[in-house]
Design a protein around this motif. Structure first.
Motif, short mmCIF file in Angstrom:
data_model
loop_
_atom_site.label_atom_id
_atom_site.label_comp_id
_atom_site.label_asym_id
_atom_site.label_seq_id
_atom_site.Cartn_x
_atom_site.Cartn_y
_atom_site.Cartn_z
N UNK A 91 24.66 27.18 42.71
CA UNK A 91 24.08 28.42 42.19
C UNK A 91 25.23 29.34 41.84
N UNK A 92 24.92 30.56 41.46
CA UNK A 92 25.96 31.53 41.17
C UNK A 92 26.64 32.02 42.45
N UNK A 93 26.06 31.73 43.61
CA UNK A 93 26.61 32.20 44.88
C UNK A 93 27.30 31.11 45.69
N UNK A 94 26.83 29.88 45.57
CA UNK A 94 27.36 28.82 46.43
C UNK A 94 27.16 27.45 45.79
N UNK B 178 42.69 26.91 38.34
CA UNK B 178 43.03 28.25 38.81
C UNK B 178 41.97 29.28 38.50
N UNK B 179 41.12 28.99 37.50
CA UNK B 179 40.06 29.92 37.11
C UNK B 179 38.94 29.97 38.14
N UNK B 180 38.89 28.97 39.02
CA UNK B 180 37.85 28.95 40.06
C UNK B 180 37.98 30.16 40.98
N UNK B 181 39.21 30.51 41.34
CA UNK B 181 39.42 31.57 42.30
C UNK B 181 39.31 31.06 43.73
N UNK B 182 39.50 31.94 44.68
CA UNK B 182 39.48 31.55 46.09
C UNK B 182 38.06 31.19 46.53
N UNK C 85 33.04 36.98 47.59
CA UNK C 85 31.68 37.40 47.96
C UNK C 85 31.59 37.75 49.44
N UNK C 86 32.66 37.56 50.18
CA UNK C 86 32.63 37.84 51.62
C UNK C 86 32.41 39.32 51.87
#
Length: 239
Positions: free
Chosen positions: A123-126, A210-214, A237-238
């Motif tokens: 999803x857009x969150x996980x 690298x575009x994924x991010x942490x 999102x933390x």
């Protein structure tokens, strides 16, 4: 059938097109930038703009199970232009881009956890993958560190094409145990992450890791005797 512009360039956010059919379950278009639900990736949402500038919300995008047509769905009661109308469509880019980032990250996860994949979703969150890993202990800190290394290495992604016959001769490329690619097709799409991963996939992806991010490993849990589920989220999102 719609021309699938999202497969040609997943970064296209809008296009001019024409309505080719109107059904109770959605409309068909000559061309679309909207990805339809499939492969664990949600269908896109966004807007349809008619010639008068009226914006109508597209709530979801699905494939018709019988015909394979891409259907753009609307809220109940929405006024939709008739067949033949010229329109512009725009995806909800913020949502789609998060899908692309997470989808690519799940490919990295399948390269880090080297077991057969029994299921997955995002999803857009996980995002999560289920692995056939009976008796295996998966360590969240180790997985997260390996994912971080691959993301920060900024590996490029490329699309390759392979025939069903060629893919059948390389079964190691198929990581999913429960779902097989359409081997009857003359060309099957592969996603290659340089020096990291190569597997069939019809979804949308970023062009570099690298575009994924942490990201964070949110949890690891058992799903039955054999399956181990790894769930990922974006670190930004933390709370």
């Amino acid at each position: 059938m719609s021309r699938m512009l999202y497969a040609e360039d997943p970064y296209l956010q809008q296009c001019e097109t024409r309505i080719t059919a109107v059904h109770a379950t959605g409309i068909e278009l000559e061309a679309t930038v909207f990805y339809p639900l499939g492969g664990g990736q949600p269908g896109d949402s966004g807007w349809l703009i008619d010639s008068g500038g009226r914006r109508t919300r597209i709530t979801d995008t699905r494939r018709d199970r019988e015909t394979g047509a891409i259907l753009h769905q609307f809220e109940t009661g929405a006024e939709v232009p008739p067949t033949g109308s010229a329109v512009r469509i725009e995806i909800d880019w913020a949502r789609r881009h998060r899908h692309m980032r997470m989808h690519t990250c799940l490919h990295l996860l399948s390269a880090v956890v080297r077991h057969g994949v029994t299921g997955g979703n995002l999803s857009a969150e996980s995002g999560r993958l289920d692995f056939d890993a009976e008796g295996v202990v998966l360590d969240a800190a180790t997985i997260q560190a390996q994912l971080t290394r691959l993301i920060e290495a900024d590996h490029p992604l490329r699309v390759r094409l392979i025939s069903g016959t060629e893919l059948a001769a390389q079964p190691e490329l198929i990581k999913t145990l429960s779902v097989k690619p359409p081997m009857h097709l003359p060309q099957i799409r592969l996603i290659e992450i340089e020096d990291t991963d190569l597997q069939p996939c019809g979804g949308t992806h970023v062009t570099r890791t690298g575009e994924i991010g942490a990201v964070r490993v949110l949890k690891i849990e058992s799903k039955g005797a054999r399956n181990r589920r790894v769930v990922l989220g974006f670190a930004d999102d933390a709370a």
